[in-house]
Motif scaffolding. Structure first.
Motif, short mmCIF file in Angstrom:
data_model
loop_
_atom_site.label_atom_id
_atom_site.label_comp_id
_atom_site.label_asym_id
_atom_site.label_seq_id
_atom_site.Cartn_x
_atom_site.Cartn_y
_atom_site.Cartn_z
N THR A 138 0.86 -1.18 0.00
CA THR A 138 0.00 0.00 0.00
C THR A 138 0.89 1.23 0.00
O THR A 138 1.77 1.37 0.86
CB THR A 138 -0.94 0.01 1.22
OG1 THR A 138 -1.83 -1.10 1.12
CG2 THR A 138 -1.75 1.30 1.28
N ILE A 139 0.66 2.09 -0.96
CA ILE A 139 1.48 3.30 -1.13
C ILE A 139 0.63 4.50 -0.74
O ILE A 139 -0.45 4.71 -1.30
CB ILE A 139 2.02 3.42 -2.58
CG1 ILE A 139 2.90 2.22 -2.94
CG2 ILE A 139 2.82 4.70 -2.74
CD1 ILE A 139 2.19 1.08 -3.55
N ALA A 140 1.10 5.27 0.22
CA ALA A 140 0.38 6.46 0.70
C ALA A 140 0.24 7.48 -0.42
O ALA A 140 0.94 7.42 -1.44
CB ALA A 140 1.11 7.07 1.89
N ALA A 141 -0.65 8.43 -0.22
CA ALA A 141 -0.90 9.49 -1.19
C ALA A 141 0.39 10.22 -1.55
O ALA A 141 1.20 10.53 -0.66
CB ALA A 141 -1.92 10.48 -0.64
N TYR A 142 0.60 10.47 -2.83
CA TYR A 142 1.73 11.24 -3.35
C TYR A 142 3.08 10.71 -2.84
O TYR A 142 3.95 11.49 -2.46
CB TYR A 142 1.56 12.73 -3.03
CG TYR A 142 0.22 13.25 -3.46
CD1 TYR A 142 -0.12 13.30 -4.82
CD2 TYR A 142 -0.72 13.67 -2.54
CE1 TYR A 142 -1.37 13.77 -5.23
CE2 TYR A 142 -1.97 14.14 -2.94
CZ TYR A 142 -2.28 14.18 -4.28
OH TYR A 142 -3.51 14.64 -4.69
N THR A 143 3.22 9.41 -2.85
CA THR A 143 4.42 8.76 -2.31
C THR A 143 5.06 7.85 -3.35
O THR A 143 4.37 7.22 -4.14
CB THR A 143 4.04 7.95 -1.05
OG1 THR A 143 3.53 8.85 -0.07
CG2 THR A 143 5.23 7.21 -0.47
N ASN A 144 6.38 7.77 -3.30
CA ASN A 144 7.16 6.85 -4.14
C ASN A 144 7.38 5.53 -3.42
O ASN A 144 7.65 5.52 -2.22
CB ASN A 144 8.54 7.42 -4.46
CG ASN A 144 8.50 8.67 -5.29
OD1 ASN A 144 7.56 8.89 -6.04
ND2 ASN A 144 9.52 9.49 -5.15
N ALA A 145 7.31 4.45 -4.15
CA ALA A 145 7.77 3.15 -3.68
C ALA A 145 8.95 2.83 -4.59
O ALA A 145 8.77 2.30 -5.68
CB ALA A 145 6.66 2.12 -3.79
N ASN A 146 10.16 3.21 -4.16
CA ASN A 146 11.35 3.06 -5.00
C ASN A 146 11.69 1.61 -5.31
O ASN A 146 12.34 1.33 -6.31
CB ASN A 146 12.53 3.77 -4.38
CG ASN A 146 12.38 5.27 -4.47
OD1 ASN A 146 11.88 5.80 -5.47
ND2 ASN A 146 12.77 5.97 -3.42
#
Length: 146
Positions: A113-121
């Motif tokens: 789960t990726i939070a709002a306006y966030t990168n999962a590099n």
């Protein structure tokens, strides 16, 4: 008149069946976020690099993609033209709410789960094993990118 009534008796139920069998709206696909409320970009390589494909859509189940099969990486760079399903290493969530990526089709299995306006590099549970996407969902037992 009798033939018209018979025709109507057959036509009306058929029309009603078609009206209720319509599929929900599907997410859009491209390279860039273009102002939609929900936007998420898969990248072929880690650190948001390589070819990318961006999905846009409404929140909730109508904005989800139950199976990424058939979608390909669209932008130039490493991975262009290869399948997005089970091929993404990183993700950018350009949505105002969390977005969840699932290991299996149909929003099942391990997830990130990726939070709002966030990168999962570098995706954790779905690194090169991503099969479905759900805007506005925060999956339970998922790895959380904040």
């Amino acid at each position: 008149m009798t033939n018209i009534r018979r025709a109507m008796a057959v036509a009306l139920p058929a029309a009603a069946a078609l009206a209720f069998s319509a599929t929900p709206a599907q997410a859009g696909v491209g390279i860039y976020c273009t102002g939609e409320a929900n936007c998420g970009t898969f990248y072929y390589n880690s650190n948001l690099s390589g070819s990318r494909t961006t999905f846009t859509g409404s929140g909730g189940i109508n904005g989800s993609i139950r199976d990424l099969a058939g979608y390909k990486f669209l932008d130039s760079g490493a991975g262009q033209g290869t399948p997005v399903k089970n091929g993404a290493a990183s993700f950018y969530n350009g949505s105002p709410t969390p977005t969840t990526i699932f290991f299996n089709s149909g929003h099942n299995g391990p997830c990130d789960t990726i939070a709002a306006y966030t990168n999962a590099n570098r995706l954790v549970n779905t690194y090169n094993e991503n099969a479905s996407l759900w805007f506005g969902a925060s999956g339970s037992n998922c790895y959380k990118f904040n």
